[in-house]
Motif scaffolding. Structure first.
Motif, PDB file in Angstrom:
ATOM      1  N   PRO A  38       0.745  -1.370  -0.009  1.00 17.00           N
ATOM      2  CA  PRO A  38       0.066  -0.026   0.111  1.00 17.00           C
ATOM      3  C   PRO A  38       0.758   1.184  -0.078  1.00 17.00           C
ATOM      4  O   PRO A  38       1.749   1.539   0.678  1.00 17.00           O
ATOM      5  CB  PRO A  38      -0.749  -0.182   1.301  1.00 17.00           C
ATOM      6  N   ASN A  41       2.667   3.310   3.043  1.00 17.73           N
ATOM      7  CA  ASN A  41       2.627   2.550   4.612  1.00 17.73           C
ATOM      8  C   ASN A  41       3.791   2.880   5.273  1.00 17.73           C
ATOM      9  O   ASN A  41       4.686   3.339   5.083  1.00 17.73           O
ATOM     10  CB  ASN A  41       2.582   0.858   4.062  1.00 17.73           C
ATOM     11  N   ASP A  51       7.074   1.726  -1.844  1.00 12.24           N
ATOM     12  CA  ASP A  51       6.346   0.849  -1.563  1.00 12.24           C
ATOM     13  C   ASP A  51       5.946   0.049  -2.814  1.00 12.24           C
ATOM     14  O   ASP A  51       4.893  -0.738  -2.969  1.00 12.24           O
ATOM     15  CB  ASP A  51       4.812   1.322  -1.148  1.00 12.24           C
ATOM     16  N   ASN A 106       1.433  -7.023  13.341  1.00 16.42           N
ATOM     17  CA  ASN A 106       0.119  -6.674  12.384  1.00 16.42           C
ATOM     18  C   ASN A 106      -0.224  -7.990  11.380  1.00 16.42           C
ATOM     19  O   ASN A 106       0.719  -8.863  11.448  1.00 16.42           O
ATOM     20  CB  ASN A 106       0.714  -5.668  11.555  1.00 16.42           C
ATOM     21  N   TYR A 108      -1.166  -9.638   7.823  1.00 21.56           N
ATOM     22  CA  TYR A 108      -0.901  -9.452   6.505  1.00 21.56           C
ATOM     23  C   TYR A 108      -1.642 -10.352   5.495  1.00 21.56           C
ATOM     24  O   TYR A 108      -1.731 -11.604   6.227  1.00 21.56           O
ATOM     25  CB  TYR A 108       0.700  -9.585   6.232  1.00 21.56           C
ATOM     26  N   TYR A 125      -0.623  -6.844   1.407  1.00 21.80           N
ATOM     27  CA  TYR A 125      -1.746  -6.007   2.034  1.00 21.80           C
ATOM     28  C   TYR A 125      -1.785  -6.127   3.755  1.00 21.80           C
ATOM     29  O   TYR A 125      -1.481  -7.328   4.166  1.00 21.80           O
ATOM     30  CB  TYR A 125      -3.408  -6.454   1.709  1.00 21.80           C
ATOM     31  N   THR A 128      -2.998  -0.813   7.460  1.00 25.91           N
ATOM     32  CA  THR A 128      -2.003   0.314   7.480  1.00 25.91           C
ATOM     33  C   THR A 128      -2.191   1.127   8.717  1.00 25.91           C
ATOM     34  O   THR A 128      -1.151   1.865   9.141  1.00 25.91           O
ATOM     35  CB  THR A 128      -2.078   1.069   6.112  1.00 25.91           C
ATOM     36  N   ARG A 129      -3.406   1.608   9.039  1.00 23.42           N
ATOM     37  CA  ARG A 129      -3.564   2.370  10.166  1.00 23.42           C
ATOM     38  C   ARG A 129      -2.963   1.645  11.494  1.00 23.42           C
ATOM     39  O   ARG A 129      -2.079   2.249  12.259  1.00 23.42           O
ATOM     40  CB  ARG A 129      -5.189   2.593  10.635  1.00 23.42           C
ATOM     41  N   TRP A 132       0.969   2.202  11.110  1.00 24.14           N
ATOM     42  CA  TRP A 132       1.260   3.544  11.332  1.00 24.14           C
ATOM     43  C   TRP A 132       1.257   3.790  13.054  1.00 24.14           C
ATOM     44  O   TRP A 132       2.161   4.431  13.481  1.00 24.14           O
ATOM     45  CB  TRP A 132       0.200   4.449  10.657  1.00 24.14           C
TER      46      TRP A 132
END
Length: 139
Positions: A38, A41, A51, A106, A108, A125, A128-129, A132
């Motif tokens: 993304p 990211n 990316d 996270n 994926y 994928y 992303t939030r 971050w």
């Protein structure tokens, strides 16, 4: 590679990624391979990295070395590996340690597209939030 089973090719690729041997990793990919994550990211931003990687050498260098400037103690747990023709979907959870000891976790999803026994395209994928927040926001 000795296998023509797409699922086994991708499973073996993950084993090779773990070696952090850039030459072995590059051999997994076609000369025109692409890895697309993304845009914007957190990993790419934190590492000042693209990316959208193009070519086996750029992809291999990222996997073998560059990502480890941000992530240490990387632990991957697979949730599912699904194959249909030349496409293999990998669902995983990555846990790691960020600089300063902060934990990272996270989920994926990767879509691998093969050309023969090599990887031609990876679409990555993730949340992303959440990525971050873990990388850039204080605990």
């Amino acid at each position: 590679m000795n296998s023509t089973n797409p699922k086994e090719i991708v499973i073996n690729a993950w084993k090779t990624f773990k070696t952090r041997d850039a030459q072995l990793i590059a051999e997994l990919f076609t000369p025109d391979a692409e890895w697309i994550a993304p845009a914007g990211n957190a990993t790419a931003v934190a590492l000042k990295h693209t990316d959208h990687m193009i070519g086996p050498d750029q992809i291999a260098q990222f996997i073998a070395s560059e990502m480890h400037h941000l992530f240490s103690n990387v632990d991957i747990s697979f949730r599912g590996i699904h194959a249909d023709g030349d496409t293999v979907i990998v669902e995983e959870r990555m846990r790691a340690t960020l600089p300063g000891g902060k934990p990272y976790e996270n989920d994926y999803c990767f879509a691998f597209v093969l050309s023969g026994e090599r990887i031609k395209l990876v679409r990555e994928y993730m949340d992303t939030r959440k990525g971050w927040q873990m990388i850039f926001e204080p605990l």
